[in-house]
Design a protein around this motif. Structure first.
Motif, PDB file in Angstrom:
ATOM      1  N   ILE A 121       3.229   4.828  -2.646  1.00  0.00           N
ATOM      2  CA  ILE A 121       3.598   4.103  -3.828  1.00  0.00           C
ATOM      3  C   ILE A 121       3.708   5.057  -5.075  1.00  0.00           C
ATOM      4  N   ALA A 122       4.808   5.033  -5.641  1.00  0.00           N
ATOM      5  CA  ALA A 122       5.204   6.277  -6.527  1.00  0.00           C
ATOM      6  C   ALA A 122       3.795   6.544  -7.551  1.00  0.00           C
ATOM      7  N   LEU A 123       3.512   5.308  -8.331  1.00  0.00           N
ATOM      8  CA  LEU A 123       2.434   5.528  -9.389  1.00  0.00           C
ATOM      9  C   LEU A 123       1.241   6.330  -8.750  1.00  0.00           C
ATOM     10  N   LEU A 124       0.760   5.704  -7.419  1.00  0.00           N
ATOM     11  CA  LEU A 124      -0.302   6.587  -7.070  1.00  0.00           C
ATOM     12  C   LEU A 124       0.040   7.890  -6.352  1.00  0.00           C
ATOM     13  N   ARG A 125       1.032   8.024  -6.060  1.00  0.00           N
ATOM     14  CA  ARG A 125       1.320   9.592  -5.434  1.00  0.00           C
ATOM     15  C   ARG A 125       1.126  10.412  -6.626  1.00  0.00           C
ATOM     16  N   ILE A 126       1.705  10.120  -7.894  1.00  0.00           N
ATOM     17  CA  ILE A 126       1.296  10.997  -8.983  1.00  0.00           C
ATOM     18  C   ILE A 126      -0.284  11.098  -9.170  1.00  0.00           C
ATOM     19  N   PHE A 127      -0.872   9.948  -9.332  1.00  0.00           N
ATOM     20  CA  PHE A 127      -2.395  10.071  -9.789  1.00  0.00           C
ATOM     21  C   PHE A 127      -3.258  10.463  -8.480  1.00  0.00           C
ATOM     22  N   ALA A 128      -2.900  10.008  -7.288  1.00  0.00           N
ATOM     23  CA  ALA A 128      -4.272  10.140  -6.601  1.00  0.00           C
ATOM     24  C   ALA A 128      -4.788  11.619  -6.551  1.00  0.00           C
ATOM     25  N   GLY A 129      -4.450  12.752  -6.380  1.00  0.00           N
ATOM     26  CA  GLY A 129      -5.024  14.038  -6.348  1.00  0.00           C
ATOM     27  C   GLY A 129      -5.990  14.205  -7.722  1.00  0.00           C
ATOM     28  N   PRO A 130      -5.244  14.309  -8.785  1.00  0.00           N
ATOM     29  CA  PRO A 130      -6.124  14.333 -10.107  1.00  0.00           C
ATOM     30  C   PRO A 130      -7.202  13.518 -10.205  1.00  0.00           C
ATOM     31  N   LEU A 131      -6.633  12.024 -10.015  1.00  0.00           N
ATOM     32  CA  LEU A 131      -7.764  11.185 -10.137  1.00  0.00           C
ATOM     33  C   LEU A 131      -8.951  11.154  -9.124  1.00  0.00           C
ATOM     34  N   LEU A 148      -3.849  12.506   6.375  1.00  0.00           N
ATOM     35  CA  LEU A 148      -3.252  11.156   7.048  1.00  0.00           C
ATOM     36  C   LEU A 148      -2.121  10.610   6.546  1.00  0.00           C
ATOM     37  N   GLY A 149      -2.297  10.449   4.970  1.00  0.00           N
ATOM     38  CA  GLY A 149      -1.254   9.840   4.424  1.00  0.00           C
ATOM     39  C   GLY A 149       0.017  10.757   4.173  1.00  0.00           C
ATOM     40  N   GLY A 150       0.019  11.908   3.983  1.00  0.00           N
ATOM     41  CA  GLY A 150       0.992  12.993   4.160  1.00  0.00           C
ATOM     42  C   GLY A 150       1.863  12.924   5.479  1.00  0.00           C
ATOM     43  N   ILE A 151       1.235  12.902   6.344  1.00  0.00           N
ATOM     44  CA  ILE A 151       1.762  13.055   7.785  1.00  0.00           C
ATOM     45  C   ILE A 151       2.402  11.642   8.181  1.00  0.00           C
ATOM     46  N   VAL A 152       1.839  10.582   7.839  1.00  0.00           N
ATOM     47  CA  VAL A 152       2.318   9.298   8.071  1.00  0.00           C
ATOM     48  C   VAL A 152       3.593   8.988   7.281  1.00  0.00           C
ATOM     49  N   TRP A 153       3.435   9.239   5.892  1.00  0.00           N
ATOM     50  CA  TRP A 153       4.695   9.022   5.010  1.00  0.00           C
ATOM     51  C   TRP A 153       5.609  10.063   5.371  1.00  0.00           C
ATOM     52  N   GLY A 189      14.840  -0.583   1.812  1.00  0.00           N
ATOM     53  CA  GLY A 189      14.120  -1.761   1.987  1.00  0.00           C
ATOM     54  C   GLY A 189      12.746  -2.168   2.444  1.00  0.00           C
ATOM     55  N   ILE A 190      12.555  -1.229   3.746  1.00  0.00           N
ATOM     56  CA  ILE A 190      11.297  -1.102   3.980  1.00  0.00           C
ATOM     57  C   ILE A 190      10.262  -0.528   3.044  1.00  0.00           C
ATOM     58  N   SER A 191      10.583   0.694   2.444  1.00  0.00           N
ATOM     59  CA  SER A 191       9.807   1.225   1.314  1.00  0.00           C
ATOM     60  C   SER A 191       9.546   0.190   0.091  1.00  0.00           C
ATOM     61  N   LEU A 192      10.452  -0.497  -0.150  1.00  0.00           N
ATOM     62  CA  LEU A 192      10.331  -1.575  -1.485  1.00  0.00           C
ATOM     63  C   LEU A 192       9.200  -2.533  -1.057  1.00  0.00           C
ATOM     64  N   TYR A 193       9.553  -3.204   0.364  1.00  0.00           N
ATOM     65  CA  TYR A 193       8.544  -4.182   1.077  1.00  0.00           C
ATOM     66  C   TYR A 193       7.252  -3.625   0.729  1.00  0.00           C
ATOM     67  N   VAL A 194       6.641  -2.436   1.249  1.00  0.00           N
ATOM     68  CA  VAL A 194       5.577  -1.872   1.381  1.00  0.00           C
ATOM     69  C   VAL A 194       4.976  -1.715  -0.027  1.00  0.00           C
ATOM     70  N   LYS A 195       5.688  -0.890  -1.150  1.00  0.00           N
ATOM     71  CA  LYS A 195       5.530  -1.140  -2.527  1.00  0.00           C
ATOM     72  C   LYS A 195       5.082  -2.360  -2.865  1.00  0.00           C
ATOM     73  N   HIS A 196       5.745  -3.365  -2.719  1.00  0.00           N
ATOM     74  CA  HIS A 196       5.506  -4.599  -2.975  1.00  0.00           C
ATOM     75  C   HIS A 196       4.217  -5.147  -2.599  1.00  0.00           C
ATOM     76  N   ARG A 197       3.983  -5.012  -1.257  1.00  0.00           N
ATOM     77  CA  ARG A 197       2.661  -5.416  -0.820  1.00  0.00           C
ATOM     78  C   ARG A 197       1.447  -4.677  -1.448  1.00  0.00           C
ATOM     79  N   ALA A 198       1.491  -3.578  -1.601  1.00  0.00           N
ATOM     80  CA  ALA A 198       0.444  -2.675  -2.175  1.00  0.00           C
ATOM     81  C   ALA A 198       0.283  -3.146  -3.752  1.00  0.00           C
ATOM     82  N   GLY A 199       1.649  -3.171  -4.383  1.00  0.00           N
ATOM     83  CA  GLY A 199       1.274  -3.697  -5.722  1.00  0.00           C
ATOM     84  C   GLY A 199       0.295  -4.914  -5.963  1.00  0.00           C
ATOM     85  N   LYS A 200       0.870  -5.935  -4.939  1.00  0.00           N
ATOM     86  CA  LYS A 200      -0.034  -7.362  -4.900  1.00  0.00           C
ATOM     87  C   LYS A 200      -1.464  -7.019  -4.920  1.00  0.00           C
ATOM     88  N   ALA A 201      -1.708  -6.230  -3.727  1.00  0.00           N
ATOM     89  CA  ALA A 201      -3.045  -5.790  -3.754  1.00  0.00           C
ATOM     90  C   ALA A 201      -3.842  -5.167  -4.743  1.00  0.00           C
TER      91      ALA A 201
END
Length: 210
Positions: A121-131, A148-153, A189-201
């Motif tokens: 997720i673009a927003l969290l990708r920027i915030f994750a480490g510092p936050l 794990l996130g880096g490898i899978v992504w 398309g797959i990336s947008l779907y994942v982001k949409h689901r994560a955004g709703k969560a």
């Protein structure tokens, strides 16, 4: 120069180093398009004239993600919340209060796995480490989720674009650039779907509080 000659002339090492640096800089908390760069570099691997290999792009992006997030974690650990308040005043479009609140909700809901999911997720990708550093998450937990996130992504994105692009190119027999376009659309398309689901969560806690 013909496009095939131009692509063949690109040094693979330069591509790997560039991708690693771009992903690392984004993971530090600097808003640059790391995902777009990753997809663009992977598209080179589909072209028969290119010596660039998707496996090494995945390795470079993974290394950049882990190193960048770890540096960002250290910066957040030292700077704390005042760092985000300062960034919010300087760069409200990227670090404003609403962005920070969304990222904090994700951490409250998912804990260390916000770091893992943040890679997609673009927003969290920027915030994750510092936050994570500012919230004093234990570094071993952070490192596991970060790696794990880096490898899978990185591996998932590059493999998807490469193999879908290859299949599309063979199926379309000779229409190489159309094949690349199909690969981009499928990956997006797959990336947008994942982001949409994560955004709703992420939005769910806010909705429940009303």
């Amino acid at each position: 120069m013909h496009i095939d000659q131009w692509i063949a002339a690109i040094p693979p090492l330069a591509v790997y180093v560039t991708i690693g640096l771009i992903v690392m800089i984004e993971s530090l908390g600097i808003p640059i398009p790391g995902e777009i760069a990753l997809v663009s570099a992977t598209l080179l691997t589909i072209h028969p004239s290119s010596a660039v290999q998707w496996e090494f792009i995945a390795v470079a992006a993974t290394a950049g993600a882990i190193i960048g997030d770890s540096i960002g974690y250290s910066i957040g650990r030292k700077g704390g919340k005042p760092l985000f308040e300062w960034l919010g005043r300087k760069f409200p479009k990227h670090f404003g209060p609403s962005h920070l609140a969304t990222a904090e909700r994700a951490f409250a809901k998912w804990g260390m796995w916000a770091v893992f999911l943040g890679r997609f997720i673009a927003l969290l990708r920027i915030f994750a480490g510092p936050l994570a550093g500012a919230l004093h998450m234990r570094y071993p937990k952070f490192l596991v989720a970060n790696a794990l996130g880096g490898i899978v992504w990185a591996t998932g994105t590059t493999a998807l674009i490469h193999f879908v692009g290859q299949a599309a190119e063979k199926w379309l027999s000779g229409f190489a650039w159309v094949g690349l376009g199909v690969a981009v659309v499928a990956g997006a398309g797959i990336s947008l779907y994942v982001k949409h689901r994560a955004g709703k969560a992420m939005a769910a806690p806010a909705d429940e509080s009303h």
